[in-house]
Design an enzyme around this catalytic site. Structure first.
Site: not given
Ligand code: PLP
Length: 415
Positions: A259-261, A297, A301, A340-341
């Site tokens: 997990p990242g987000r 973001r 997106y 400036c966008e």
């Molecule tokens: C970006 C990525 C993640 C993390 O994604 P999240 O949406 O931030 O949890 C995990 N694994 C891989 C291979 C990724 O490219």
């Protein structure tokens, strides 16, 4: 949290991360998997500040890296090498050899060509390369097309048949050791069904590989768990873990989750100051000192970030002298930066009270893919970052200076 004091001490725009909340989220997810051996490998690209990585490493986190730079960051921040994995569709030779030299847990392989390349580099180095194949399960993740990765039309991974062939090749190659199987179908996932489906599909493949005496140890389910930016229903960590545990029924593999987000998104805010308000005809703009170079973001997106004026949050805090409720009637506005966008906005069509120059706004849920995507566009220095741990704020990245931005160009200037 006393954002007024932080803004005063460190100026704005300023990223502020709640390290205690990050720890809580990490532990919740880790506990959800407690029925099995598991390893959480934080995806560095969400926010790669060394102090933040170090904080997660101390909680037991590993690291999911997508460049050798991220692998180096993970190592420097104190993540043990045996908890580091390296993914990405375009790993270069130098990145592969450095990763092998660093003796990390494994490389996630994303194509047949890459597998052959790793094999040849490993042979030259006389090192056995631990690998895992990223399988593209061809499942619609129901997220934004830019962050969907599990369909054949996306560049990521290989299909099931190709994966099988790659595992057989790896099993017979003396310098390859296939140890894991990997998938990652997208980011900001809010629906459990596609994850479940993917996990089942990949578990089935894992069964057939084990039957071929391919000695898998890790079942890497990627990351992608979404957070609540607006009003999304989100996946509970427990339900997520259950879905994966069910798919793994009968397979004795260590679960890896990337997990990242989820780990950092909701724990971070971007603190910004109002510069001006203006009306173009009827349309109201609130111009702030943060911009798309600080938080990309919305521009990239069309993402939503809730924005709150600070006094509506801090009314209960001790700094009541500074929280006079002079902001009364709310009206619709766009919150925009100085770049400036026309795409340089942080929120569109939101309700905010009348604001004056110097008022502070909190841009919420900005801990993930905020600073890590920041740039110097318009020769704007990247913001500072602060981590708050046990109620104590600590600067973890200084605001960039103009001199830092031009140092290299100036030294290369002719004449
Ligand atoms: C970006 C990525 C993640 C993390 O994604 P999240 O949406 O931030 O949890 C995990 N694994 C891989 C291979 C990724 O490219």
């Amino acid at each position: 949290m006393d954002y007024f004091a932080l803004a005063q001490a460190y100026q704005t725009p300023l990223y502020v991360y709640d390290f205690d909340r990050i720890a809580h989220t990490f532990n919740t997810l880790k506990n959800a998997f407690k029925a099995r051996k598991s390893l959480i490998c934080y995806a560095l690209k969400a926010n790669s500040n060394l102090s933040l990585i170090h904080h997660l490493a101390q909680l037991g986190s590993g690291a999911d890296c997508v460049s050798i730079g991220e692998v180096r960051r993970a190592l420097r921040a104190g993540v043990p090498k045996y908890k580091i994995i390296f993914s990405g569709v375009g790993k270069q030779d130098s990145e592969i050899s450095e990763a092998l030299q660093s003796d990390i847990l494994f490389l996630n392989v994303e194509s047949e060509q890459e597998l052959y390349r790793i094999e040849s580099i490993a042979r030259d180095m006389q090192i056995k390369a631990r690998i895992s194949v990223r399988v593209n399960p061809n499942i619609e993740a129901k997220t934004h097309p830019y962050i969907s990765t599990g369909l054949s039309e996306n560049k990521f991974g290989v299909d099931i048949e190709q994966a099988k062939a790659m595992y057989i090749f790896a099993k017979n190659a003396p310098f390859l050791e296939p140890v894991g199987i990997h998938f990652h179908i997208g980011s900001q996932l809010t629906d459990l069904a596609p994850i479940k489906q993917a996990a089942q599909k990949i578990a089935k493949l894992a069964h057939s590989l084990l039957a071929l005496k391919i000695d898998l140890k890790f079942f890497d389910v990627g990351g992608g768990i979404g957070i609540c930016y607006d009003d999304e229903q989100i996946i509970a960590p427990y339900a997520y873990a259950q879905a994966i545990l069910e798919a793994l029924y009968g397979l004795d593999l260590t679960i890896i989750c990337e997990p990242g987000r989820l780990l950092v998104g909701e724990s971070g805010v971007l603190l910004t100051k109002v510069v001006y308000e203006k009306y173009n005809g009827e349309k109201r703009f609130v111009i702030v000192d943060a911009a798309m170079n600080d938080l990309m973001r919305p521009a990239l997106y069309g993402a939503t970030h809730k924005i709150e004026p600070l006094d509506s949050i801090n009314t209960e805090s001790s700094s009541s002298a500074r929280t006079s409720s002079t902001h009364t009637k709310a009206s619709v506005c766009d919150v925009v930066g100085p770049i400036c966008e026309s795409g340089d906005y942080l929120a569109k069509g939101i309700l905010l009270p009348t604001l004056k120059s110097g008022d502070l706004l909190l841009i919420k849920n900005a801990g993930a893919y905020g600073y890590s995507m920041a740039s110097n566009y318009n020769t704007r220095p990247r913001p500072a970052e602060v981590g708050v741990i046990n109620g104590e704020a600590r600067l973890i990245k200084r605001r960039e200076s103009f001199e830092e931005m031009i140092k290299d160009e100036e030294s290369l200037l002719k004449g």
